[in-house]
Scaffold this active site. Structure first.
Site, PDB file in Angstrom:
ATOM      1  N   SER A 194       0.788  -1.116  -0.123  1.00 12.42           N
ATOM      2  CA  SER A 194      -0.088  -0.030  -0.131  1.00 12.42           C
ATOM      3  C   SER A 194       0.925   0.944  -0.023  1.00 12.42           C
ATOM      4  CB  SER A 194      -0.973  -0.072   1.282  1.00 12.42           C
ATOM      5  OG  SER A 194      -0.071   0.026   2.538  1.00 12.42           O
ATOM      6  N   TYR A 217      10.880   7.172  15.599  1.00 16.52           N
ATOM      7  CA  TYR A 217      10.748   7.246  14.095  1.00 16.52           C
ATOM      8  C   TYR A 217      11.902   8.267  13.408  1.00 16.52           C
ATOM      9  CZ  TYR A 217       8.733   7.966   9.498  1.00 16.52           C
ATOM     10  OH  TYR A 217       8.476   8.199   8.002  1.00 16.52           O
TER      11      TYR A 217
HETATM   12  N1  LIG Z   1       3.954   9.416   3.511  1.00 13.03           N
HETATM   13  C1  LIG Z   1       4.769  10.279   3.701  1.00 13.03           C
HETATM   14  O1  LIG Z   1       4.392  11.605   3.976  1.00 13.03           O
HETATM   15  C2  LIG Z   1       6.083   9.688   3.977  1.00 13.03           C
HETATM   16  C3  LIG Z   1       7.183  10.936   4.501  1.00 13.03           C
HETATM   17  C4  LIG Z   1       8.288  10.831   4.240  1.00 13.03           C
HETATM   18  C5  LIG Z   1       8.645   9.554   4.341  1.00 13.03           C
HETATM   19  N2  LIG Z   1       8.136   8.469   4.118  1.00 13.03           N
HETATM   20  C6  LIG Z   1       8.681   7.064   4.174  1.00 13.03           C
HETATM   21  O2  LIG Z   1       8.510   6.293   2.922  1.00 13.03           O
HETATM   22  C7  LIG Z   1       7.928   5.158   3.046  1.00 13.03           C
HETATM   23  C8  LIG Z   1       6.450   4.537   2.742  1.00 13.03           C
HETATM   24  O3  LIG Z   1       5.727   5.330   3.251  1.00 13.03           O
HETATM   25  P1  LIG Z   1       4.156   5.353   3.309  1.00 13.03           P
HETATM   26  O4  LIG Z   1       3.406   6.631   3.685  1.00 13.03           O
HETATM   27  O5  LIG Z   1       3.558   4.763   1.781  1.00 13.03           O
HETATM   28  O6  LIG Z   1       4.006   4.326   4.195  1.00 13.03           O
HETATM   29  P2  LIG Z   1       2.697   3.136   4.748  1.00 13.03           P
HETATM   30  O7  LIG Z   1       2.607   2.956   6.068  1.00 13.03           O
HETATM   31  O8  LIG Z   1       1.531   3.751   3.830  1.00 13.03           O
HETATM   32  O9  LIG Z   1       3.037   1.913   4.107  1.00 13.03           O
HETATM   33  C9  LIG Z   1       4.002   1.240   4.549  1.00 13.03           C
HETATM   34  C10 LIG Z   1       4.026  -0.536   3.813  1.00 13.03           C
HETATM   35  O10 LIG Z   1       4.847  -1.250   4.804  1.00 13.03           O
HETATM   36  C11 LIG Z   1       4.160  -2.204   5.405  1.00 13.03           C
HETATM   37  N3  LIG Z   1       4.578  -2.688   6.473  1.00 13.03           N
HETATM   38  C12 LIG Z   1       4.431  -1.954   7.711  1.00 13.03           C
HETATM   39  N4  LIG Z   1       5.091  -2.636   8.742  1.00 13.03           N
HETATM   40  C13 LIG Z   1       5.280  -3.888   8.146  1.00 13.03           C
HETATM   41  C14 LIG Z   1       5.917  -5.108   8.615  1.00 13.03           C
HETATM   42  N5  LIG Z   1       6.351  -5.068  10.070  1.00 13.03           N
HETATM   43  N6  LIG Z   1       6.201  -5.950   7.861  1.00 13.03           N
HETATM   44  C15 LIG Z   1       5.963  -5.808   6.656  1.00 13.03           C
HETATM   45  N7  LIG Z   1       5.456  -4.862   6.098  1.00 13.03           N
HETATM   46  C16 LIG Z   1       5.044  -3.744   6.773  1.00 13.03           C
HETATM   47  C17 LIG Z   1       2.554  -1.679   5.285  1.00 13.03           C
HETATM   48  O11 LIG Z   1       1.770  -2.881   5.661  1.00 13.03           O
HETATM   49  C18 LIG Z   1       2.364  -0.835   4.070  1.00 13.03           C
HETATM   50  O12 LIG Z   1       2.025  -1.637   2.964  1.00 13.03           O
HETATM   51  C19 LIG Z   1       8.282   4.978   4.470  1.00 13.03           C
HETATM   52  O13 LIG Z   1       9.289   4.286   4.807  1.00 13.03           O
HETATM   53  C20 LIG Z   1       7.960   6.196   5.025  1.00 13.03           C
HETATM   54  O14 LIG Z   1       8.809   6.278   6.344  1.00 13.03           O
HETATM   55  C21 LIG Z   1       6.663   8.679   3.941  1.00 13.03           C
END
Ligand SMILES: NC(=O)c1ccc[n+]([C@@H]2O[C@H](COP(=O)([O-])OP(=O)(O)OC[C@H]3O[C@@H](n4cnc5c(N)ncnc54)[C@H](O)[C@@H]3O)[C@@H](O)[C@H]2O)c1
Length: 251
Positions: free
Chosen positions: A23, A158
């Protein structure tokens, strides 16, 4: 306006493994690599979202696993390599951005945060590096965040993990460079995904970030796809140990 997608011809038929691909940004990355004609496997704990994605794209291999469990990380790496052959691209994307202020953090919640946001990046890279060596090289892309640069009060664990990912990226790049394995990090800014809107982002937060950004629009998961494809492709073959900030000019 949709973000256009370039074609990186060397990614066709490449074996690609993406963590957290079920996702959010990860799902956009899975779709982006599938569109390149790459052979894609992804790991995720969320079976429902992941199976929906597999059904929609009808191409990637879904490997269910909890990345907090290092044995499961190693098994997932092996499953991907057995199914796809030597992995050439690893995208360490999975994370969980729980808010937990200073006063509430416990030993257990601290360790939990490092397990879900940091530890698996190292062990997945360790497990995949021999396959990349065998393939003659590869590219690892680690997802960090600008969150650790913003003095955000509610996310000490985090933010620590996301800062550490930059150190990990540079150390792995030093170790693996002689094997033609490149390691870079992407630092997204505020990416407005459905989950972010459901859990954390209010209209005022989104407006505040747009005010801060040079670009006056919200970034979406699609804004991360091109940069990640570029780092995976040989088009960035001289680039390793670097961080790429995709934040609309917020910093
Ligand atoms: N969305 C933002 O604004 C943002 C900003 C900065 C950095 N990021 C980074 O980008 C990346 C993706 O972010 P996102 O917003 O899509 O996150 P999200 O939480 O929407 O998606 C993360 C995915 O990782 C999976 N996941 C979580 N824990 C897990 C586990 N223990 N084992 C297996 N799978 C697991 C979840 O099911 C999910 O599908 C992350 O590293 C996040 O830190 C996101």
């Amino acid at each position: 306006m949709p973000v256009p997608r370039a074609q990186f011809h060397d990614l066709k038929d490449r074996a690609v493994l993406i963590t957290g691909g079920g996702s959010g940004i990860g799902a956009a990355l899975v779709e982006g690599f599938v569109d390149q004609g790459a052979r894609v496997a992804f790991v995720d704990i969320d079976e429902r979202a992941s199976l929906d994605l597999v059904e929609r794209l009808a191409a990637p291999l879904y490997i269910p696993a909890d990345l907090r469990d290092i044995d499961a990380v190693k098994k997932a790496a092996q499953t991907a390599a057995t199914a796809l052959g030597a992995i050439h691209v690893l995208v360490n994307n999975a994370a969980r951005d729980d808010r937990e202020p200073l006063e509430s953090v416990t030993e257990e919640s601290w360790d939990e945060s490092q397990a879900v946001n940091l530890r698996h990046l190292f062990f997945m890279s360790q497990a995949i590096a021999p396959h990349m060596r065998q393939a003659g090289g590869g590219s690892i892309v680690n997802f960090s965040s600008i969150a650790y640069l913003l003095n955000m009060a509610e996310i000490p664990a985090y933010a620590t993990a996301k800062a550490a990912i930059v150190g990990l990226t540079k150390s792995l790049a030093g170790k693996l460079g002689p094997d033609n394995i490149r390691v870079n990090a992407i630092l997204p800014g505020m990416i407005v995904t459905e989950r972010q809107k459901r859990l954390w982002l209010r209209d005022a937060d989104i407006a505040g970030m747009q005010e801060r950004q040079c670009l006056k629009r919200s970034l979406t998961a699609d804004d991360l796809v091109g940069p990640c494809l570029f780092l995976a492709s040989a088009c960035s073959s001289g680039m390793t140990a670097q961080t790429m900030i995709i934040d609309g000019g917020a910093l």
